[in-house]
Design a protein around this motif. Structure first.
Motif, PDB file in Angstrom:
ATOM      1  N   ILE A 177       0.783  -1.134   0.017  1.00  0.00           N
ATOM      2  CA  ILE A 177      -0.004  -0.079  -0.090  1.00  0.00           C
ATOM      3  C   ILE A 177       0.798   1.106   0.032  1.00  0.00           C
ATOM      4  O   ILE A 177       2.014   1.247   0.409  1.00  0.00           O
ATOM      5  CB  ILE A 177      -0.878  -0.009   1.351  1.00  0.00           C
ATOM      6  N   GLN A 178       0.339   2.400  -0.424  1.00  0.00           N
ATOM      7  CA  GLN A 178       1.081   3.589  -0.434  1.00  0.00           C
ATOM      8  C   GLN A 178       0.647   4.205   0.951  1.00  0.00           C
ATOM      9  O   GLN A 178      -0.360   4.358   1.436  1.00  0.00           O
ATOM     10  CB  GLN A 178       0.502   4.604  -1.488  1.00  0.00           C
ATOM     11  N   LEU A 179       1.926   4.774   1.677  1.00  0.00           N
ATOM     12  CA  LEU A 179       1.898   5.258   2.881  1.00  0.00           C
ATOM     13  C   LEU A 179       2.887   6.226   3.033  1.00  0.00           C
ATOM     14  O   LEU A 179       3.974   5.782   2.717  1.00  0.00           O
ATOM     15  CB  LEU A 179       1.713   4.533   4.059  1.00  0.00           C
ATOM     16  N   ASN A 180       2.537   7.569   3.538  1.00  0.00           N
ATOM     17  CA  ASN A 180       3.546   8.511   3.729  1.00  0.00           C
ATOM     18  C   ASN A 180       2.964   9.509   4.737  1.00  0.00           C
ATOM     19  O   ASN A 180       1.793   9.418   5.281  1.00  0.00           O
ATOM     20  CB  ASN A 180       4.248   9.015   2.618  1.00  0.00           C
ATOM     21  N   ILE A 181       3.694  10.510   5.235  1.00  0.00           N
ATOM     22  CA  ILE A 181       3.174  11.399   6.213  1.00  0.00           C
ATOM     23  C   ILE A 181       2.076  12.376   5.596  1.00  0.00           C
ATOM     24  O   ILE A 181       1.385  12.591   6.405  1.00  0.00           O
ATOM     25  CB  ILE A 181       4.473  12.375   6.580  1.00  0.00           C
ATOM     26  N   LEU A 182       1.615  12.212   4.356  1.00  0.00           N
ATOM     27  CA  LEU A 182       0.482  13.105   3.694  1.00  0.00           C
ATOM     28  C   LEU A 182      -0.530  12.282   3.522  1.00  0.00           C
ATOM     29  O   LEU A 182      -1.508  12.569   3.385  1.00  0.00           O
ATOM     30  CB  LEU A 182       1.074  13.696   2.545  1.00  0.00           C
ATOM     31  N   ASP A 183      -0.257  10.796   3.474  1.00  0.00           N
ATOM     32  CA  ASP A 183      -1.290   9.736   3.252  1.00  0.00           C
ATOM     33  C   ASP A 183      -1.745   8.916   4.428  1.00  0.00           C
ATOM     34  O   ASP A 183      -2.111   7.812   4.139  1.00  0.00           O
ATOM     35  CB  ASP A 183      -0.765   8.734   2.130  1.00  0.00           C
ATOM     36  N   GLN A 184      -1.567   9.449   5.774  1.00  0.00           N
ATOM     37  CA  GLN A 184      -1.899   8.839   6.773  1.00  0.00           C
ATOM     38  C   GLN A 184      -3.297   8.346   6.938  1.00  0.00           C
ATOM     39  O   GLN A 184      -3.701   7.377   7.451  1.00  0.00           O
ATOM     40  CB  GLN A 184      -1.616   9.425   8.073  1.00  0.00           C
ATOM     41  N   ASN A 237      -5.489   8.433   3.562  1.00  0.00           N
ATOM     42  CA  ASN A 237      -5.465   7.967   2.439  1.00  0.00           C
ATOM     43  C   ASN A 237      -5.233   6.438   1.798  1.00  0.00           C
ATOM     44  O   ASN A 237      -4.972   5.763   2.803  1.00  0.00           O
ATOM     45  CB  ASN A 237      -5.051   8.990   1.315  1.00  0.00           C
ATOM     46  N   GLN A 238      -5.476   6.092   0.487  1.00  0.00           N
ATOM     47  CA  GLN A 238      -4.933   4.996   0.177  1.00  0.00           C
ATOM     48  C   GLN A 238      -5.232   3.721   0.849  1.00  0.00           C
ATOM     49  O   GLN A 238      -4.397   3.466   1.699  1.00  0.00           O
ATOM     50  CB  GLN A 238      -3.706   5.147  -0.516  1.00  0.00           C
ATOM     51  N   ALA A 239      -6.131   2.844   0.643  1.00  0.00           N
ATOM     52  CA  ALA A 239      -6.372   1.762   1.343  1.00  0.00           C
ATOM     53  C   ALA A 239      -6.638   1.993   2.935  1.00  0.00           C
ATOM     54  O   ALA A 239      -6.291   1.134   3.925  1.00  0.00           O
ATOM     55  CB  ALA A 239      -5.466   0.692   1.301  1.00  0.00           C
ATOM     56  N   GLY A 240      -6.952   3.148   3.302  1.00  0.00           N
ATOM     57  CA  GLY A 240      -7.509   3.523   4.732  1.00  0.00           C
ATOM     58  C   GLY A 240      -6.017   4.072   5.484  1.00  0.00           C
ATOM     59  O   GLY A 240      -6.167   4.306   6.935  1.00  0.00           O
ATOM     60  N   GLY A 241      -4.732   4.119   4.759  1.00  0.00           N
ATOM     61  CA  GLY A 241      -3.693   4.632   5.359  1.00  0.00           C
ATOM     62  C   GLY A 241      -3.233   3.861   6.587  1.00  0.00           C
ATOM     63  O   GLY A 241      -3.183   2.700   6.755  1.00  0.00           O
ATOM     64  N   THR A 242      -2.916   4.464   7.933  1.00  0.00           N
ATOM     65  CA  THR A 242      -2.498   3.429   8.907  1.00  0.00           C
ATOM     66  C   THR A 242      -3.416   2.861   9.508  1.00  0.00           C
ATOM     67  O   THR A 242      -3.125   1.634  10.218  1.00  0.00           O
ATOM     68  CB  THR A 242      -2.038   4.726  10.036  1.00  0.00           C
ATOM     69  N   HIS A 243      -4.815   3.158   9.417  1.00  0.00           N
ATOM     70  CA  HIS A 243      -5.866   2.138   9.730  1.00  0.00           C
ATOM     71  C   HIS A 243      -5.844   1.006   9.083  1.00  0.00           C
ATOM     72  O   HIS A 243      -5.949  -0.111   9.327  1.00  0.00           O
ATOM     73  CB  HIS A 243      -7.236   3.065   9.537  1.00  0.00           C
ATOM     74  N   GLY A 244      -5.563   0.997   7.502  1.00  0.00           N
ATOM     75  CA  GLY A 244      -5.447  -0.078   6.668  1.00  0.00           C
ATOM     76  C   GLY A 244      -4.265  -0.909   6.938  1.00  0.00           C
ATOM     77  O   GLY A 244      -4.376  -2.125   6.936  1.00  0.00           O
ATOM     78  N   PRO A 274       1.951  -9.471   5.941  1.00  0.00           N
ATOM     79  CA  PRO A 274       2.945  -8.435   6.025  1.00  0.00           C
ATOM     80  C   PRO A 274       2.662  -7.300   5.151  1.00  0.00           C
ATOM     81  O   PRO A 274       1.809  -7.645   4.051  1.00  0.00           O
ATOM     82  CB  PRO A 274       4.043  -9.213   5.601  1.00  0.00           C
ATOM     83  N   VAL A 275       2.885  -6.205   5.325  1.00  0.00           N
ATOM     84  CA  VAL A 275       2.383  -4.804   4.637  1.00  0.00           C
ATOM     85  C   VAL A 275       3.990  -4.477   4.034  1.00  0.00           C
ATOM     86  O   VAL A 275       4.573  -3.955   4.824  1.00  0.00           O
ATOM     87  CB  VAL A 275       1.769  -3.843   5.146  1.00  0.00           C
ATOM     88  N   VAL A 276       3.777  -4.286   2.727  1.00  0.00           N
ATOM     89  CA  VAL A 276       5.109  -3.435   1.875  1.00  0.00           C
ATOM     90  C   VAL A 276       4.502  -1.938   1.797  1.00  0.00           C
ATOM     91  O   VAL A 276       3.391  -1.902   1.353  1.00  0.00           O
ATOM     92  CB  VAL A 276       5.496  -4.241   0.816  1.00  0.00           C
ATOM     93  N   ILE A 277       5.396  -1.034   2.152  1.00  0.00           N
ATOM     94  CA  ILE A 277       4.961   0.215   1.928  1.00  0.00           C
ATOM     95  C   ILE A 277       5.717   0.787   0.707  1.00  0.00           C
ATOM     96  O   ILE A 277       6.897   0.942   0.663  1.00  0.00           O
ATOM     97  CB  ILE A 277       5.460   1.266   3.088  1.00  0.00           C
ATOM     98  N   MET A 278       4.742   1.475  -0.148  1.00  0.00           N
ATOM     99  CA  MET A 278       5.457   2.058  -1.349  1.00  0.00           C
ATOM    100  C   MET A 278       5.156   3.645  -1.194  1.00  0.00           C
ATOM    101  O   MET A 278       4.571   4.101  -0.660  1.00  0.00           O
ATOM    102  CB  MET A 278       4.769   1.607  -2.592  1.00  0.00           C
ATOM    103  N   GLU A 279       5.778   4.559  -2.056  1.00  0.00           N
ATOM    104  CA  GLU A 279       6.038   5.821  -2.002  1.00  0.00           C
ATOM    105  C   GLU A 279       5.868   6.593  -0.658  1.00  0.00           C
ATOM    106  O   GLU A 279       5.188   7.439  -0.390  1.00  0.00           O
ATOM    107  CB  GLU A 279       4.215   6.334  -2.803  1.00  0.00           C
ATOM    108  N   PRO A 280       7.137   6.021  -0.028  1.00  0.00           N
ATOM    109  CA  PRO A 280       7.349   6.732   1.216  1.00  0.00           C
ATOM    110  C   PRO A 280       7.605   8.371   1.109  1.00  0.00           C
ATOM    111  O   PRO A 280       7.408   8.994   2.191  1.00  0.00           O
ATOM    112  CB  PRO A 280       8.521   6.133   2.026  1.00  0.00           C
ATOM    113  N   LEU A 281       7.830   8.704  -0.180  1.00  0.00           N
ATOM    114  CA  LEU A 281       8.368  10.198  -0.244  1.00  0.00           C
ATOM    115  C   LEU A 281       7.523  10.716  -1.607  1.00  0.00           C
ATOM    116  O   LEU A 281       7.816  11.626  -1.937  1.00  0.00           O
ATOM    117  CB  LEU A 281       9.824  10.264  -0.539  1.00  0.00           C
ATOM    118  N   ARG A 282       6.408   9.962  -1.812  1.00  0.00           N
ATOM    119  CA  ARG A 282       5.710  10.197  -2.918  1.00  0.00           C
ATOM    120  C   ARG A 282       6.498  10.479  -4.347  1.00  0.00           C
ATOM    121  O   ARG A 282       6.373  11.626  -4.930  1.00  0.00           O
ATOM    122  CB  ARG A 282       4.835  11.489  -2.921  1.00  0.00           C
ATOM    123  N   GLY A 283       7.392   9.752  -4.481  1.00  0.00           N
ATOM    124  CA  GLY A 283       8.079   9.788  -5.683  1.00  0.00           C
ATOM    125  C   GLY A 283       9.294  10.578  -5.741  1.00  0.00           C
ATOM    126  O   GLY A 283       9.743  11.109  -6.618  1.00  0.00           O
TER     127      GLY A 283
END
Length: 366
Positions: free
Chosen positions: A166-173, A175-182, A192-201
């Motif tokens: 899932i996408q997760l970063n300090i701005l997407d807490q 958003n995107q599949a529920g963010g930290t809740h997801g 296990p969850v892999v995080i993508m876009e930690p810096l939004r590209g």
């Protein structure tokens, strides 16, 4: 390098994973980055069919014994598939590109609303099990850009997913599949969850305001902005792997430094407050959340969509009039958009691109 157990797979993976979407075009430099990462403890390598040239590059970089040192991950281009048979056709092409007989993890890529419907229509989940039985993949997963409700639906659709991304970063807490809740929800299901876009590209780094820099400079603990972004993520014990797509060897070395102490639960109350304040500075800028993934391209009217958004964001941050002149000197500007919205079907961020392009041109042509 810090490692973690990867769910029920039995794999032990590095908490820092190398994403290969943004490797340099120079083949020698790209291979050097991949091998340097592996030589320094990175054993999770992520690619995809649609990352131009990435799988072929990895086929070369992982020769000479490097393949055996890594968990190799790639993704099915569901968006290009028009039948169930297409899924295996693409996988076989990917195996040839990568010069391997199997991949460790194979994901259904980018389960946006339209893509998820294709997965169901063409029996994408049974396909993964077929490939596991044939020995072409070891573990099955999915990456997703969608709502939390859709995320839960996908997880419930198969009892034996091996992982999710899932996408997760300090701005997407949120958003995107529920963010930290997801993130917490998936972990509670044993995934296990892999995080993508930690810096939004990389856009978060480019869009850090002067106010944000001042907050970081004045904070008692001295870390770079990139380090704060990664620390906020690796502090979350549910985040198994944090991917970062490095474009230079120096960027990779910095990430390796940051992840030397990637322990969970390290963020204190004052640090969380800093992240909250940094988040506020970004939201105040009202910028377009484009990550420059280029999934929106090619535009049938040849608009350089990510470039137009980059001009807009730079102007909104700086109010530098020369940016308007640079934008107007181009020939593939936002005003060519006819509102076909073809690009919007592919945007992982769910941007209303045609509407935003009108705003971009209105601001930059004034």
């Amino acid at each position: 390098m810090q490692y973690t157990n990867f769910g029920k797979t039995g794999l032990k993976v590095s908490r820092f994973g190398l994403g290969t979407m943004r490797l340099p075009a120079d083949e020698k430099a790209a291979i050097e980055i991949v091998r340097y990462a592996v030589d320094h403890g990175v054993n999770y390598i992520d690619t995809a069919y649609i990352y131009a040239g990435s799988e072929e590059l990895l086929g070369k970089a992982l020769a000479d014994g490097y393949r055996e040192k890594v968990t190799l991950v790639t993704k099915c281009p569901v968006i290009y598939s028009q039948s169930h048979a297409d899924f295996e056709k693409f996988l076989d092409e990917q195996l040839r590109r990568l010069k391997v007989d199997y991949v460790d993890v194979y994901m259904l890529h980018n389960l946006s609303p339209g893509v998820w419907e294709k997965v169901k229509k063409y029996d994408g989940i049974p396909f993964l099990e077929e490939m596991r039985k044939k020995g072409k993949i070891r573990f099955k997963g999915f990456s997703i850009h969608n709502t939390f409700e859709a995320f839960k639906e996908v997880i419930a659709s198969a009892p034996d997913w091996s992982m999710t991304q899932i996408q997760l970063n300090i701005l997407d807490q949120y958003n995107q599949a529920g963010g930290t809740h997801g993130l917490q929800y998936a972990a509670a299901q044993g995934l296990p969850v892999v995080i993508m876009e930690p810096l939004r590209g990389g856009s978060l780094v480019e869009e850090l305001s002067d106010e944000g820099r001042k907050l970081i400079e004045e904070f008692p603990e001295k870390r770079t902005f990139v380090e704060w972004c990664m620390r906020w993520l690796y502090s979350k014990p549910e985040a198994s792997v944090i991917l970062s797509g490095t474009s230079t060897l120096d960027q990779l070395k910095d990430q390796l430094r940051i992840f030397e102490h990637a322990a969970p639960n390290v963020m204190g109350e004052a640090e969380e407050k800093l992240i909250t304040e940094l988040r506020r500075t970004f939201e105040a800028q009202a910028l377009i959340g484009c990550t420059d993934c280029k999934y929106c391209l090619p535009c049938p009217k040849t608009v350089l969509i990510p470039s137009a958004f980059a001009y807009y964001n730079r102007y909104m941050r700086t109010r530098d009039e020369s940016i308007k002149k640079a934008y107007m000197s181009g020939s593939r500007k936002a005003d060519l958009c006819v509102g076909c919205r073809q690009c919007e079907r592919h945007c992982p961020q769910g941007l209303e691109i045609s509407k935003l392009l009108k705003e971009v041109h209105a601001v930059l042509s004034n």
